[in-house]
Design an enzyme around this catalytic site. Structure first.
Site, PDB file in Angstrom:
ATOM      1  N   GLY A 111     -40.032  70.112  77.412  1.00  0.00           N
ATOM      2  CA  GLY A 111     -40.140  72.081  77.420  1.00  0.00           C
ATOM      3  C   GLY A 111     -40.760  72.713  77.760  1.00  0.00           C
ATOM      4  O   GLY A 111     -40.956  73.963  77.207  1.00  0.00           O
ATOM      5  N   GLY A 159     -33.942  67.092  78.918  1.00  0.00           N
ATOM      6  CA  GLY A 159     -33.679  67.873  78.049  1.00  0.00           C
ATOM      7  C   GLY A 159     -32.723  69.347  78.335  1.00  0.00           C
ATOM      8  O   GLY A 159     -31.744  68.681  78.831  1.00  0.00           O
ATOM      9  N   GLY A 160     -33.423  69.781  78.395  1.00  0.00           N
ATOM     10  CA  GLY A 160     -32.947  71.293  79.289  1.00  0.00           C
ATOM     11  C   GLY A 160     -32.566  70.899  80.570  1.00  0.00           C
ATOM     12  O   GLY A 160     -31.125  71.691  80.964  1.00  0.00           O
ATOM     13  N   SER A 195     -39.661  67.652  80.416  1.00  0.00           N
ATOM     14  CA  SER A 195     -40.243  69.310  81.353  1.00  0.00           C
ATOM     15  C   SER A 195     -39.153  68.222  83.267  1.00  0.00           C
ATOM     16  O   SER A 195     -40.049  68.175  84.312  1.00  0.00           O
ATOM     17  CB  SER A 195     -40.591  69.143  82.311  1.00  0.00           C
ATOM     18  OG  SER A 195     -41.510  70.427  80.870  1.00  0.00           O
ATOM     19  N   HIS A 240     -38.000  60.571  67.981  1.00  0.00           N
ATOM     20  CA  HIS A 240     -38.256  61.709  68.883  1.00  0.00           C
ATOM     21  C   HIS A 240     -39.602  62.937  68.558  1.00  0.00           C
ATOM     22  O   HIS A 240     -39.611  63.081  67.705  1.00  0.00           O
ATOM     23  CB  HIS A 240     -37.342  62.289  69.669  1.00  0.00           C
ATOM     24  CG  HIS A 240     -37.087  63.793  70.632  1.00  0.00           C
ATOM     25  ND1 HIS A 240     -37.903  64.989  70.291  1.00  0.00           N
ATOM     26  CD2 HIS A 240     -36.642  63.600  72.193  1.00  0.00           C
ATOM     27  CE1 HIS A 240     -38.051  65.468  71.263  1.00  0.00           C
ATOM     28  NE2 HIS A 240     -36.913  64.830  72.803  1.00  0.00           N
ATOM     29  N   GLU A 287     -42.857  60.297  76.102  1.00  0.00           N
ATOM     30  CA  GLU A 287     -42.815  61.130  76.322  1.00  0.00           C
ATOM     31  C   GLU A 287     -44.209  61.989  76.324  1.00  0.00           C
ATOM     32  O   GLU A 287     -44.452  62.524  74.354  1.00  0.00           O
ATOM     33  CB  GLU A 287     -41.538  62.165  75.508  1.00  0.00           C
ATOM     34  CG  GLU A 287     -39.866  61.705  76.204  1.00  0.00           C
ATOM     35  CD  GLU A 287     -38.700  62.111  75.000  1.00  0.00           C
ATOM     36  OE1 GLU A 287     -37.974  62.445  76.859  1.00  0.00           O
ATOM     37  OE2 GLU A 287     -38.665  62.476  74.427  1.00  0.00           O
ATOM     38  N   GLU A 338     -40.055  65.775  68.314  1.00  0.00           N
ATOM     39  CA  GLU A 338     -38.887  67.337  67.247  1.00  0.00           C
ATOM     40  C   GLU A 338     -39.151  65.779  66.068  1.00  0.00           C
ATOM     41  O   GLU A 338     -39.337  66.875  65.405  1.00  0.00           O
ATOM     42  CB  GLU A 338     -38.007  67.336  68.224  1.00  0.00           C
ATOM     43  CG  GLU A 338     -39.096  68.279  69.280  1.00  0.00           C
ATOM     44  CD  GLU A 338     -37.880  68.305  70.140  1.00  0.00           C
ATOM     45  OE1 GLU A 338     -36.656  68.333  70.038  1.00  0.00           O
ATOM     46  OE2 GLU A 338     -37.829  68.692  71.748  1.00  0.00           O
ATOM     47  N   ASN A 377     -30.989  64.589  76.543  1.00  0.00           N
ATOM     48  CA  ASN A 377     -31.029  64.521  74.724  1.00  0.00           C
ATOM     49  C   ASN A 377     -30.313  66.008  74.558  1.00  0.00           C
ATOM     50  O   ASN A 377     -31.367  67.093  75.267  1.00  0.00           O
ATOM     51  CB  ASN A 377     -32.588  64.271  74.454  1.00  0.00           C
ATOM     52  CG  ASN A 377     -32.795  64.755  73.539  1.00  0.00           C
ATOM     53  OD1 ASN A 377     -31.702  65.191  72.571  1.00  0.00           O
ATOM     54  ND2 ASN A 377     -34.121  64.789  73.211  1.00  0.00           N
ATOM     55  N   TRP A 378     -29.145  66.119  74.363  1.00  0.00           N
ATOM     56  CA  TRP A 378     -29.066  67.935  73.857  1.00  0.00           C
ATOM     57  C   TRP A 378     -29.392  68.778  72.944  1.00  0.00           C
ATOM     58  O   TRP A 378     -29.119  69.620  73.094  1.00  0.00           O
ATOM     59  CB  TRP A 378     -27.050  67.687  74.107  1.00  0.00           C
ATOM     60  CG  TRP A 378     -26.750  67.442  75.601  1.00  0.00           C
ATOM     61  CD1 TRP A 378     -27.122  67.395  76.788  1.00  0.00           C
ATOM     62  CD2 TRP A 378     -25.311  67.166  75.810  1.00  0.00           C
ATOM     63  NE1 TRP A 378     -26.320  67.203  77.283  1.00  0.00           N
ATOM     64  CE2 TRP A 378     -25.076  66.695  77.422  1.00  0.00           C
ATOM     65  CE3 TRP A 378     -23.873  66.969  74.594  1.00  0.00           C
ATOM     66  CZ2 TRP A 378     -23.948  66.703  77.216  1.00  0.00           C
ATOM     67  CZ3 TRP A 378     -22.642  66.915  75.560  1.00  0.00           C
ATOM     68  CH2 TRP A 378     -22.729  66.453  76.351  1.00  0.00           C
ATOM     69  N   LYS A 379     -29.891  67.521  72.378  1.00  0.00           N
ATOM     70  CA  LYS A 379     -30.538  68.299  71.373  1.00  0.00           C
ATOM     71  C   LYS A 379     -29.730  69.177  70.163  1.00  0.00           C
ATOM     72  O   LYS A 379     -28.448  68.480  69.785  1.00  0.00           O
ATOM     73  CB  LYS A 379     -32.088  69.482  71.287  1.00  0.00           C
ATOM     74  CG  LYS A 379     -33.267  68.767  72.453  1.00  0.00           C
ATOM     75  CD  LYS A 379     -34.675  69.458  72.861  1.00  0.00           C
ATOM     76  CE  LYS A 379     -35.405  68.133  73.664  1.00  0.00           C
ATOM     77  NZ  LYS A 379     -36.269  68.770  73.762  1.00  0.00           N
TER      78      LYS A 379
HETATM   79  P1  PGA Z   1     -37.447  68.577  78.170  1.00  0.00           P
HETATM   80  O1  PGA Z   1     -36.797  67.900  77.005  1.00  0.00           O
HETATM   81  O2  PGA Z   1     -36.409  67.811  79.158  1.00  0.00           O
HETATM   82  O3  PGA Z   1     -36.604  69.796  78.077  1.00  0.00           O
HETATM   83  O4  PGA Z   1     -38.291  69.185  78.217  1.00  0.00           O
HETATM   84  C1  PGA Z   1     -37.638  65.853  76.603  1.00  0.00           C
HETATM   85  C2  PGA Z   1     -36.741  65.591  75.929  1.00  0.00           C
HETATM   86  O5  PGA Z   1     -37.288  66.475  74.898  1.00  0.00           O
HETATM   87  O6  PGA Z   1     -36.657  64.814  75.416  1.00  0.00           O
END
Ligand code: PGA
Length: 252
Positions: A175, A235-236, A214, A97, A169, A99, A10-12
């Protein structure tokens, strides 16, 4: 029943089109490795990078959007519809998601409308659920996640749900570097599968459930060894090709 493993990045709100292209080109050699390991690879770029990413990575990775609108067209400033995504060969969409739930008022009810619209278009919804830190600390994880799953899937038949993917999640682990233990991941993912059974019967055994929050090359194997965890939403650690490659290699 064996479910294929899935590594979804997930590149956000990261990567310009040029950067997405660079990643997609660099990822090409991974196609063979992923096939041999029975792992599906995917990334979710921003809307503006979808076409470029798909052009260079169609044979390597699933390319998913990070959102969509449930209406086909109309007066919805700033939104993108499902037919617009389809035109670019995009068949997967991440929904719900945390966010978007936190900043964009993406409720489970809205996700339900989007999930139904995607299914009607033969597309794959990747539906995210998860509890906040306060809910986790109050011992309300299953209550919250159960409600998100039930509301998101309301009105779906067994047939409708066969291509659905769900991601668990915990918001407190996204994150933050604070991982949920594998015990928590398995317990909640197993619980989700039980709720899925209630909602959509036997399709629950086909639905892939991902863990996210994470996930790193160092811990992905432990999560993937949980019987109800079929993949990871990352994500990251999905942003750099080196680390994405390591994630794939460590799943095996
Ligand atoms: P993260 O993000 O791996 O950076 O914790 C995961 C996500 O939001 O899908």
């Amino acid at each position: 029943m064996a479910r294929r493993k899935l590594l979804m990045g997930n590149w956000k709100m990261n990567k310009t089109s040029a950067e997405a292209k660079e990643f997609a080109v660099a990822a090409k050699p991974l196609a063979k490795e992923a096939r041999a390991a029975h792992v599906d690879l995917g990334v979710a770029p921003t809307y503006l990078s979808l076409a470029t990413t798909r052009k260079y990575a169609a044979k390597t990775m699933i390319v998913a959007a990070q959102n969509c609108h449930f209406k086909e067209s109309g007066a919805y400033t700033g939104e993108v519809s499902i037919p617009m995504l389809k035109e670019f060969g995009i068949n997967w969409v991440i929904l719900g998601h945390s966010e978007r739930r936190a900043y964009d008022n993406e409720t489970s009810e809205k996700c339900n409308a989007k999930i139904k619209a995607l299914i009607a278009n033969d597309m794959v919804p990747l539906y995210c659920v998860g509890e906040t830190l306060a809910e986790f600390e109050a011992g309300r994880t299953k209550e919250v996640v159960g409600e998100q799953v039930r509301k998101g899937l309301e009105g779906l038949s067994e047939e409708d749900a066969k291509n659905l993917v769900v991601a668990y999640e915990p918001v407190w682990s996204i994150g933050t570097g604070k991982n949920a233990s594998t015990e928590i991941a398995q317990d909640v993912c197993h619980f989700i599968r039980t709720v899925l059974k209630e909602c959509v019967g036997k399709s629950a055994n086909k639905i892939r459930i991902l863990y996210g929050g994470s996930v790193k090359p160092e811990n992905i194997k432990a999560y993937l060894s949980c019987p109800d965890v079929d993949g990871a939403l990352v994500g990251g650690a999905s942003l750099k090709i080196e680390s994405y490659t390591e994630l794939l290699r460590n799943i095996k």
